[in-house]
Write an enzyme that holds these catalytic residues in place. Sequence first.
Site, PDB file in Angstrom:
ATOM      1  N   CYS A 190      -4.722  12.282  12.349  1.00 31.04           N
ATOM      2  CA  CYS A 190      -5.543  11.060  12.389  1.00 31.04           C
ATOM      3  C   CYS A 190      -5.408  10.508  13.801  1.00 31.04           C
ATOM      4  O   CYS A 190      -4.786  11.126  14.676  1.00 31.04           O
ATOM      5  CB  CYS A 190      -5.058  10.062  11.353  1.00 31.04           C
ATOM      6  SG  CYS A 190      -3.462   9.361  11.778  1.00 31.04           S
ATOM      7  N   LYS A 200       0.849  -1.210   0.000  1.00 32.02           N
ATOM      8  CA  LYS A 200       0.000   0.000   0.000  1.00 32.02           C
ATOM      9  C   LYS A 200       0.878   1.251   0.000  1.00 32.02           C
ATOM     10  O   LYS A 200       0.661   2.172  -0.777  1.00 32.02           O
ATOM     11  CB  LYS A 200      -0.879   0.005   1.240  1.00 32.02           C
ATOM     12  CG  LYS A 200      -1.535   1.345   1.559  1.00 32.02           C
ATOM     13  CD  LYS A 200      -2.408   1.306   2.788  1.00 32.02           C
ATOM     14  CE  LYS A 200      -1.675   1.534   4.065  1.00 32.02           C
ATOM     15  NZ  LYS A 200      -1.329   2.923   4.406  1.00 32.02           N
ATOM     16  N   ASN A 201       1.907   1.240   0.870  1.00 38.04           N
ATOM     17  CA  ASN A 201       2.709   2.455   1.049  1.00 38.04           C
ATOM     18  C   ASN A 201       3.742   2.687  -0.044  1.00 38.04           C
ATOM     19  O   ASN A 201       4.450   3.690  -0.015  1.00 38.04           O
ATOM     20  CB  ASN A 201       3.357   2.450   2.439  1.00 38.04           C
ATOM     21  CG  ASN A 201       2.307   2.612   3.526  1.00 38.04           C
ATOM     22  OD1 ASN A 201       1.139   2.935   3.226  1.00 38.04           O
ATOM     23  ND2 ASN A 201       2.666   2.352   4.753  1.00 38.04           N
ATOM     24  N   ARG A 213       0.242  14.417  12.664  1.00 34.84           N
ATOM     25  CA  ARG A 213       0.696  14.211  11.269  1.00 34.84           C
ATOM     26  C   ARG A 213       0.984  15.537  10.549  1.00 34.84           C
ATOM     27  O   ARG A 213       0.357  15.867   9.548  1.00 34.84           O
ATOM     28  CB  ARG A 213      -0.320  13.380  10.489  1.00 34.84           C
ATOM     29  CG  ARG A 213      -0.822  12.141  11.150  1.00 34.84           C
ATOM     30  CD  ARG A 213       0.181  11.032  11.339  1.00 34.84           C
ATOM     31  NE  ARG A 213       0.679  10.423  10.151  1.00 34.84           N
ATOM     32  CZ  ARG A 213       0.109   9.390   9.523  1.00 34.84           C
ATOM     33  NH1 ARG A 213      -1.017   8.908   9.982  1.00 34.84           N
ATOM     34  NH2 ARG A 213       0.636   8.882   8.446  1.00 34.84           N
ATOM     35  N   PRO A 214       1.874  16.368  11.052  1.00 35.49           N
ATOM     36  CA  PRO A 214       2.171  17.652  10.399  1.00 35.49           C
ATOM     37  C   PRO A 214       2.813  17.455   9.026  1.00 35.49           C
ATOM     38  O   PRO A 214       3.262  16.362   8.697  1.00 35.49           O
ATOM     39  CB  PRO A 214       3.155  18.306  11.360  1.00 35.49           C
ATOM     40  CG  PRO A 214       3.772  17.198  12.112  1.00 35.49           C
ATOM     41  CD  PRO A 214       2.728  16.131  12.214  1.00 35.49           C
ATOM     42  N   ILE A 215       2.865  18.538   8.231  1.00 41.67           N
ATOM     43  CA  ILE A 215       3.503  18.465   6.904  1.00 41.67           C
ATOM     44  C   ILE A 215       4.564  19.551   6.757  1.00 41.67           C
ATOM     45  O   ILE A 215       4.947  19.910   5.639  1.00 41.67           O
ATOM     46  CB  ILE A 215       2.439  18.617   5.776  1.00 41.67           C
ATOM     47  CG1 ILE A 215       1.607  19.876   5.996  1.00 41.67           C
ATOM     48  CG2 ILE A 215       1.577  17.376   5.655  1.00 41.67           C
ATOM     49  CD1 ILE A 215       0.846  20.333   4.783  1.00 41.67           C
ATOM     50  N   ASP A 216       5.046  20.051   7.885  1.00 44.93           N
ATOM     51  CA  ASP A 216       6.035  21.148   7.837  1.00 44.93           C
ATOM     52  C   ASP A 216       7.270  20.788   7.031  1.00 44.93           C
ATOM     53  O   ASP A 216       7.818  21.630   6.297  1.00 44.93           O
ATOM     54  CB  ASP A 216       6.421  21.582   9.254  1.00 44.93           C
ATOM     55  CG  ASP A 216       6.939  20.407  10.075  1.00 44.93           C
ATOM     56  OD1 ASP A 216       6.239  19.380  10.147  1.00 44.93           O
ATOM     57  OD2 ASP A 216       8.052  20.499  10.626  1.00 44.93           O
ATOM     58  N   LEU A 217       7.721  19.546   7.092  1.00 39.15           N
ATOM     59  CA  LEU A 217       8.940  19.153   6.357  1.00 39.15           C
ATOM     60  C   LEU A 217       8.683  19.129   4.855  1.00 39.15           C
ATOM     61  O   LEU A 217       9.541  19.503   4.052  1.00 39.15           O
ATOM     62  CB  LEU A 217       9.437  17.790   6.843  1.00 39.15           C
ATOM     63  CG  LEU A 217       9.889  17.740   8.310  1.00 39.15           C
ATOM     64  CD1 LEU A 217      10.250  16.323   8.718  1.00 39.15           C
ATOM     65  CD2 LEU A 217      11.054  18.691   8.566  1.00 39.15           C
ATOM     66  N   ARG A 248      -4.774  10.854   4.124  1.00 37.64           N
ATOM     67  CA  ARG A 248      -3.642  11.786   4.223  1.00 37.64           C
ATOM     68  C   ARG A 248      -2.680  11.620   3.058  1.00 37.64           C
ATOM     69  O   ARG A 248      -2.064  12.559   2.609  1.00 37.64           O
ATOM     70  CB  ARG A 248      -2.851  11.544   5.515  1.00 37.64           C
ATOM     71  CG  ARG A 248      -3.574  11.734   6.768  1.00 37.64           C
ATOM     72  CD  ARG A 248      -2.609  11.642   7.893  1.00 37.64           C
ATOM     73  NE  ARG A 248      -1.672  12.758   7.875  1.00 37.64           N
ATOM     74  CZ  ARG A 248      -0.483  12.741   7.294  1.00 37.64           C
ATOM     75  NH1 ARG A 248      -0.086  11.681   6.637  1.00 37.64           N
ATOM     76  NH2 ARG A 248       0.307  13.791   7.327  1.00 37.64           N
TER      77      ARG A 248
HETATM   78  C1  EPZ Z   1       4.237   6.907   6.193  1.00 43.75           C
HETATM   79  O1  EPZ Z   1       3.474   7.944   6.781  1.00 43.75           O
HETATM   80  C2  EPZ Z   1       3.304   5.698   6.111  1.00 43.75           C
HETATM   81  N1  EPZ Z   1       2.150   6.018   5.261  1.00 43.75           N
HETATM   82  C3  EPZ Z   1       2.826   5.319   7.507  1.00 43.75           C
HETATM   83  O2  EPZ Z   1       2.026   4.148   7.379  1.00 43.75           O
HETATM   84  C4  EPZ Z   1       4.054   4.986   8.351  1.00 43.75           C
HETATM   85  O3  EPZ Z   1       3.637   4.683   9.672  1.00 43.75           O
HETATM   86  C5  EPZ Z   1       5.002   6.193   8.376  1.00 43.75           C
HETATM   87  O4  EPZ Z   1       5.359   6.557   7.020  1.00 43.75           O
HETATM   88  C6  EPZ Z   1       6.284   5.915   9.149  1.00 43.75           C
HETATM   89  O5  EPZ Z   1       6.938   4.812   8.600  1.00 43.75           O
HETATM   90  C7  EPZ Z   1       2.303   5.982   3.909  1.00 43.75           C
HETATM   91  O6  EPZ Z   1       3.383   5.738   3.388  1.00 43.75           O
HETATM   92  C8  EPZ Z   1       1.076   6.247   3.100  1.00 43.75           C
HETATM   93  P1  EPZ Z   1       6.346  10.236   8.340  1.00 43.75           P
HETATM   94  P2  EPZ Z   1       4.084   9.454   6.816  1.00 43.75           P
HETATM   95  O7  EPZ Z   1       6.246  11.494   7.565  1.00 43.75           O
HETATM   96  O8  EPZ Z   1       4.831   9.714   5.582  1.00 43.75           O
HETATM   97  C9  EPZ Z   1       6.616  13.496  11.704  1.00 43.75           C
HETATM   98  C10 EPZ Z   1       0.169   2.760   7.753  1.00 43.75           C
HETATM   99  O9  EPZ Z   1      -0.335   2.251   8.757  1.00 43.75           O
HETATM  100  N2  EPZ Z   1       6.552  14.478  10.607  1.00 43.75           N
HETATM  101  O10 EPZ Z   1       7.577   9.393   8.196  1.00 43.75           O
HETATM  102  O11 EPZ Z   1       2.985  10.377   7.194  1.00 43.75           O
HETATM  103  C11 EPZ Z   1       5.269  12.825  11.948  1.00 43.75           C
HETATM  104  O12 EPZ Z   1       4.480  13.603  12.820  1.00 43.75           O
HETATM  105  C12 EPZ Z   1       0.645   4.200   7.795  1.00 43.75           C
HETATM  106  O13 EPZ Z   1       0.322   2.181   6.649  1.00 43.75           O
HETATM  107  C13 EPZ Z   1       6.754  15.819  10.883  1.00 43.75           C
HETATM  108  O14 EPZ Z   1       6.971  16.196  12.025  1.00 43.75           O
HETATM  109  O15 EPZ Z   1       5.089   9.314   8.041  1.00 43.75           O
HETATM  110  C14 EPZ Z   1       5.632  11.512  12.569  1.00 43.75           C
HETATM  111  O16 EPZ Z   1       5.801  11.695  13.970  1.00 43.75           O
HETATM  112  C15 EPZ Z   1       0.457   4.824   9.165  1.00 43.75           C
HETATM  113  N3  EPZ Z   1       6.676  16.721   9.866  1.00 43.75           N
HETATM  114  C16 EPZ Z   1       6.992  11.185  11.937  1.00 43.75           C
HETATM  115  O17 EPZ Z   1       7.463  12.404  11.338  1.00 43.75           O
HETATM  116  C17 EPZ Z   1       6.418  16.336   8.573  1.00 43.75           C
HETATM  117  O18 EPZ Z   1       6.380  17.202   7.679  1.00 43.75           O
HETATM  118  C18 EPZ Z   1       6.923  10.114  10.868  1.00 43.75           C
HETATM  119  O19 EPZ Z   1       6.076  10.583   9.856  1.00 43.75           O
HETATM  120  C19 EPZ Z   1       6.211  14.965   8.311  1.00 43.75           C
HETATM  121  C20 EPZ Z   1       6.288  14.053   9.340  1.00 43.75           C
END
Ligand code: EPZ
Length: 415
Positions: free
Chosen positions: A117, A22-23, A122-126, A93
């Site tokens: 969620c 999926k991911n 789930r911020p998007i600042d990065l 998302r």
């Molecule tokens: C991906 O989410 C996956 N989803 C998630 O799978 C997975 O748990 C996650 O990566 C970690 O491996 C998809 O690929 C569709 P992140 P993503 O950005 O990209 C923080 C599942 O069950 N962060 O690596 O959203 C954030 O808050 C799902 O299949 C920022 O602070 O994960 C989190 O604490 C759940 N700023 C951490 O990073 C940002 O701009 C990891 O998030 C982005 C993220």
Amino acid sequence: MPRLSLEGGHILIGTVKASGAKNAALPLLAATILMDGECLLSNVPDLHDINTMIKMLNALNVRAEYGPNNQIKITNTKKVRHIAPYDLVTAMRASFFVAGPLLAKTGFAKVPLPGGCSIGSRPIDLHLKGFKALGAKVSIEHGFVELQCKQLIGTRFYMDFPSVGATENIMMAATLAQGQTIIENVAQEPEITDLGHFLIAAGASITGLGTSTITINGTKTLTGTHHRVIPDRIEAGTLLIAGAITKGDVTVFDAIPEHNEPLLQKLKECGLGLEIFPDRVRVFYQGQPTAVDIETLPFPGFPTDMQAQMMSLMTLAKGTSIITESIFENRFMHADELMRMGAKIKLNNRSALVTGVPMLSGAEVKITDLRAGAALILAGLAAEGITTVHGLKHLRRGYDNLPEKLQSLGAKILG
Ligand code: EPZ
């Protein structure tokens, strides 16, 4: 709310195929916005989230349609729309993955803020920091992110945290930037490498995939191509734990062992039997597993998406396991429901102390998120009596026919 009942105590034995990831499939679909002409993705899992992304592409005037045998055909048109519909982004998302491709391809993107969620804010600042570094004007108004830039310019960008989504969004945008982009401290999940291979096959110049630094030399255009989605390591891991928790013997094929290294090491540490082949993994029961400590970390650390499932296994292990969730701020909701089944768990912020008990008892439980749902089903497979899991819609978002796969291994699903 759709629900599922199952009778615990049945040993799972046999072989089952992992579906496509999926991911990986979600960013791959978003990446087709960058490509001229036609793309064909195969081994795409049949999931609600994939459906949502197909609706998103069609809403952006990128024609996406299911073909036979888990294929999706995508045909790009010259008139890609810039605005992503609110209802689709808030439904999933991962729809935010269209932001980088839209910005790079059309010079403008208007995408609703995805919001949080149940597992975190789930911020998007990065993501936004990366787009800014590439020269985009970024504004947030009325709940929408607006990105604008006629031509993105290559840059050097350090990721404060190895975010999976931000790495994917920025890498996709950089493929059509002018000049070279170097992104440091990137996420290294296999799904990112798979996305990189797809982009390279379409004509992108990317090096460093699977390391902490990715270098992209921008190009003018990308051309649609074929790509097979990698197997879903989280589904494979979930099925392996189903075999372990029911004292069974399960082989998952079309799985890539290297993608599940941290989990396999932990299963071995627990005392479970493991047989590893290039395209399949077999786990078999050799006596009550020993409790092990887990800390979720970015790849190649233990995956956060396997934390809940591992907790279910640890509720029946010998001894006490300390599980630390270092990625998301609220990813222990399955613990309360496991305790209703007789598990002994103490929560303290980002840590859970799990003390093994001789047996779980079947109960009515509620799913709060995708992986919590899988964990409760695993617990139900091992529990004494009937477990009814409410909230199946979460499960269908990310698991391709999980109940049917479990049934094929001997699970007693009562419907
Ligand atoms: C991906 O989410 C996956 N989803 C998630 O799978 C997975 O748990 C996650 O990566 C970690 O491996 C998809 O690929 C569709 P992140 P993503 O950005 O990209 C923080 C599942 O069950 N962060 O690596 O959203 C954030 O808050 C799902 O299949 C920022 O602070 O994960 C989190 O604490 C759940 N700023 C951490 O990073 C940002 O701009 C990891 O998030 C982005 C993220």
